[in-house]
Design a protein around this motif. Structure first.
Motif, mmCIF file in Angstrom:
data_model
loop_
_atom_site.group_PDB
_atom_site.id
_atom_site.type_symbol
_atom_site.label_atom_id
_atom_site.label_comp_id
_atom_site.label_asym_id
_atom_site.label_seq_id
_atom_site.Cartn_x
_atom_site.Cartn_y
_atom_site.Cartn_z
ATOM 1 N N ILE A 147 1.700 7.189 -4.454
ATOM 2 C CA ILE A 147 1.670 5.725 -4.462
ATOM 3 C C ILE A 147 0.891 5.260 -5.686
ATOM 4 N N LYS A 148 1.477 4.318 -6.427
ATOM 5 C CA LYS A 148 0.745 3.650 -7.511
ATOM 6 C C LYS A 148 0.548 2.200 -7.085
ATOM 7 N N GLU A 149 -0.692 1.857 -6.761
ATOM 8 C CA GLU A 149 -1.012 0.487 -6.342
ATOM 9 C C GLU A 149 -1.434 -0.311 -7.570
ATOM 10 N N VAL A 158 -2.890 8.579 -3.774
ATOM 11 C CA VAL A 158 -2.817 7.154 -4.112
ATOM 12 C C VAL A 158 -3.624 6.896 -5.383
ATOM 13 N N SER A 163 -2.957 6.743 2.132
ATOM 14 C CA SER A 163 -3.923 7.794 1.808
ATOM 15 C C SER A 163 -4.353 8.552 3.066
ATOM 16 N N ILE A 218 -5.061 3.832 -7.577
ATOM 17 C CA ILE A 218 -5.341 2.391 -7.559
ATOM 18 C C ILE A 218 -5.549 1.937 -9.008
ATOM 19 N N ALA A 258 -2.538 0.700 0.918
ATOM 20 C CA ALA A 258 -2.717 1.940 0.146
ATOM 21 C C ALA A 258 -3.589 2.926 0.916
ATOM 22 N N LYS A 259 -4.636 2.424 1.571
ATOM 23 C CA LYS A 259 -5.519 3.296 2.358
ATOM 24 C C LYS A 259 -4.769 3.910 3.539
ATOM 25 N N LYS A 264 -2.884 -5.239 -0.169
ATOM 26 C CA LYS A 264 -2.237 -4.048 -0.732
ATOM 27 C C LYS A 264 -3.173 -2.839 -0.744
ATOM 28 N N THR A 265 -4.464 -3.068 -0.948
ATOM 29 C CA THR A 265 -5.414 -1.955 -0.946
ATOM 30 C C THR A 265 -5.558 -1.366 0.460
ATOM 31 N N LEU A 299 3.333 0.089 -5.366
ATOM 32 C CA LEU A 299 2.838 -0.748 -4.274
ATOM 33 C C LEU A 299 2.138 -1.946 -4.889
ATOM 34 N N THR A 300 2.582 -3.139 -4.522
ATOM 35 C CA THR A 300 1.999 -4.333 -5.117
ATOM 36 C C THR A 300 1.929 -5.462 -4.100
#
Length: 197
Positions: free
Chosen positions: A107-109, A28, A22, A30, A18-19, A14-15, A6-7
């Protein structure tokens, strides 16, 4: 277990996205937060960054982030050198984290997922975009930094157009309610797809 990258550019949200994942129970990671923890806790990183940037790089055991940002966002070679010190350690930390998860996907942010080649280690990628003026307003409100400083950071990252050529899914993050609906839809699709893989 699938790894979803995730970018998005600075201020894209993006954060926030990501939440939303989550909140749906998805593990997730970060990368920026973990990188900050590692730069403060790893003696090896501290030694290498200080050797590269000078004694002002750390105040006690804590990275002098303003000092480092002022240096690296004006100098592409320095930025690459710093990334070369930090990112391999974050990659190892991430793999260790993945091995402890129990989910269909994680997920890898990461802010520079495409720029540093990290997307190659992901099964799919999601790009979060937003109009430039929206991104500027968000970051100025969040970080209390000048427009010029934000522009410098934006210029150190790839454009959304360039990232879009590598992204599997694009989320346009303008209206939060709509963004959340997109995330729920993507999540449900992932659950259906990955269940049989």
């Amino acid at each position: 277990m699938k790894i979803i990258g995730l970018t998005g550019g600075i201020g894209s949200g993006k954060t926030t996205v990501a939440k939303f994942f989550s909140d749906l129970g998805v593990p997730v990671y970060i990368a920026d937060i973990e990188a900050k923890k590692l730069t403060d806790s790893s003696p090896e990183i501290r030694y290498e960054l200080t050797a590269l940037l000078g004694e002002e790089t750390y105040v006690g055991q804590i990275l002098n982030r303003k000092f480092v940002a002022d240096k690296i966002f004006k100098d592409k070679l320095l930025l690459e050198a710093v990334n070369g010190i930090i990112h391999p350690r974050v990659a190892v930390h991430f793999q260790d984290w993945v091995s402890k998860q129990n989910a269909l996907y994680v997920i890898k942010e990461a802010a520079i997922l495409f720029e540093n080649g990290g997307y190659k280690n992901c099964d799919l990628t999601i790009l979060v975009t937003a109009p430039k003026n929206t991104r500027l307003a968000r970051v100025m409100a969040r970080d209390a930094v000048s427009e010029t400083e934000i522009e410098q950071r934006m210029n150190s990252q790839w454009s959304d157009e360039k990232k879009a050529t590598l992204a599997d899914i694009i989320i346009k993050n303008i209206d939060l309610h709509e963004t959340q609906k997109q995330v729920i839809s993507i999540h449900n699709k992932f659950l259906q797809t990955f269940k049989f893989q």
